[in-house]
Scaffold this active site. Structure first.
Site, PDB file in Angstrom:
ATOM      1  N   LYS A 220     -15.295  24.140 -20.970  1.00  0.00           N
ATOM      2  CA  LYS A 220     -16.103  23.691 -22.109  1.00  0.00           C
ATOM      3  C   LYS A 220     -15.419  24.159 -23.380  1.00  0.00           C
ATOM      4  CE  LYS A 220     -20.120  21.632 -22.887  1.00  0.00           C
ATOM      5  NZ  LYS A 220     -20.765  20.655 -21.992  1.00  0.00           N
TER       6      LYS A 220
HETATM    7  N1  GLU Z   1     -20.093  16.909 -22.043  1.00  0.00           N
HETATM    8  C1  GLU Z   1     -20.443  16.263 -20.843  1.00  0.00           C
HETATM    9  C2  GLU Z   1     -21.076  17.248 -19.877  1.00  0.00           C
HETATM   10  O1  GLU Z   1     -21.428  18.322 -20.244  1.00  0.00           O
HETATM   11  C3  GLU Z   1     -19.288  15.508 -20.244  1.00  0.00           C
HETATM   12  C4  GLU Z   1     -18.178  16.331 -19.707  1.00  0.00           C
HETATM   13  C5  GLU Z   1     -17.002  15.500 -19.223  1.00  0.00           C
HETATM   14  O2  GLU Z   1     -17.133  14.310 -19.081  1.00  0.00           O
HETATM   15  O3  GLU Z   1     -15.977  16.111 -18.991  1.00  0.00           O
HETATM   16  O4  GLU Z   1     -21.311  16.925 -18.735  1.00  0.00           O
END
Ligand code: GLU
Length: 407
Positions: free
Chosen positions: A98
């Site tokens: 993240k």
């Molecule tokens: N931000 C989204 C999540 O927390 C998508 C993450 C992604 O597609 O890598 O699931």
């Protein structure tokens, strides 16, 4: 340590113990592989950026980047752990990561937003890449921002690299359906939930009307359910019969707050009123910790679908469980986005385009399978504990396969 990280780590410890998960593996899962922190100069200001890479046991690190003034180092770390758990639960071959920047995004000009996005990529560049760590959209990072990020990444690396990010615009190698995927995934869960508990026409309250909440509401109303209330961070509206999603979207398009949209028979409400509404399903698509020890007793909905990250605290879920409220955990209900990201990443690698129907079908199959796996396991346990133990067990299996039974 922030609440989210502390709670999550405690929950992991508890679940690992209950599932007889080995000490070495538990320690591994409790510690994040890497946490990069860097400065991003934008004009005369400097912002702090982060990229947390929790685990790549299942595949390259994967996760969104958020621009928000709530971002902290701990929050990013907690969210990266959740990504690992989510991918393990849904059987998506990615690890968990993240990213984020602590910034009041709404106060930035267009030029500053671009500088921030490029600066983020410059800061994270040493640790990201199509086979290493693939960032994606999250709060305040839509496809325009991702397009700038891809451009910056390609500029630095000296080659076009569409597999380095997901959530790109379709015309730049993005995936049809990626933008609606998370909301759609939440609606798949709603549909399974209604089948399982035999609810024909569910009444629903949706907290959060950003990309996720609004797309969820569109699909839910198309499925014949009644969205009775919606809200954003400044409040919302409650309808007598049902909210006109079309009107609400119009309002959103004009950059107006959903609370300013109010027609005859509708009433303005604040967020706490929405959370306490007597509906079949309460959908949490805003932010973390919104249902906590202070308000869990007041929740009257019979079912909660958590699509935001961490919207129900562990203690709140215990209270809700005692009162018979079913909570579908975020690591399941929010998985539509990363499942679609997997399709987009594969599409970029094989140069084989996927149609929107195929993408939605893929999301639907994966999410249904996990929903029933959860039900298969649940006895008297809380759903999020069951989801967590399924994830941990699958990660442990994977680690043993990869590294052998040497511990
Ligand atoms: N931000 C989204 C999540 O927390 C998508 C993450 C992604 O597609 O890598 O699931």
């Amino acid at each position: 340590m922030c609440n989210l990280l502390e709670n999550l780590k405690n929950q992991i410890k508890e679940e690992a113990k209950r599932n007889n998960i080995g000490k070495y593996f538990t320690e591994r899962i409790l510690s994040t592989d890497r946490l990069l922190e860097f400065n991003i100069p934008v004009g005369s200001k400097v912002f702090r950026g982060y990229r947390a890479q929790h685990s790549n046991l299942l595949g390259p690190y994967k996760g969104g980047v958020r621009f928000s003034n709530k971002v902290t180092r701990d929050e990013v770390e907690a969210l990266s752990i959740m990504m690992t758990l989510k991918c393990a639960l849904l059987d998506v071959p990615f690890g968990g990561a993240k990213g984020g920047v602590e910034v009041d995004f709404s106060s930035l000009s267009e030029k500053e937003r671009e500088e921030l996005s490029r600066g983020y990529v410059r800061g994270a560049f040493p640790v990201i890449g199509p086979e290493i760590d693939i960032p994606a959209p999250d709060i305040n990072t839509n496809e325009e921002i991702i397009s700038i990020m891809v451009d910056e990444y390609s500029r630095i690396s000296g080659k076009s690299s569409p597999a380095s990010f997901t959530g790109k615009p379709v015309e730049e190698g993005g995936l049809e359906g990626r933008d609606i995927a998370t909301g759609y995934g939440g609606a798949v869960i709603l549909s399974e939930l209604c089948d399982f508990w035999k609810i024909k026409e569910a009444t629903i309250a949706v907290q959060g009307f950003g990309n996720v909440g609004s797309n969820f509401a569109i699909f839910a109303s198309k499925m014949g359910h009644k969205v009775m209330a919606i809200s954003d961070c400044e409040g919302g509206v409650r309808a007598k019969k049902k909210i006109s999603i079309r009107e609400a979207l119009k309002c959103k398009k004009e950059n107006k707050r959903v609370g300013s949209y109010q027609r005859k028979g509708e009433k303005r409400i604040c967020n706490s009123e929405l959370l306490e509404m007597d509906v079949d399903v309460l959908v949490l698509a805003a932010t973390e910790n919104v249902i906590n020890e202070n308000n869990a007793e007041k929740v009257r909905a019979k079912h909660i679908i958590s699509i935001a990250n961490g919207p129900v605290t562990t203690n709140a879920e215990k209270i809700l469980q005692k009162r018979g409220t079913v909570v579908i955990p975020d690591i399941l209900a929010s998985a539509g986005g990363v499942i679609a990201s997997y399709c987009e990443w594969k599409q970029a690698k094989n140069s084989k385009k996927m149609r929107k129907e195929e993408v939605l079908d893929f999301i639907s199959k994966k999410m249904k399978k996990s929903f029933y796996a959860l039900h298969g396991e649940k006895q008297d346990e809380i759903f999020s504990n069951v989801a967590l133990s399924l994830s941990l067990r699958s990660l442990e299996r994977r680690m043993l396969d990869k590294e052998g039974e040497i511990r």
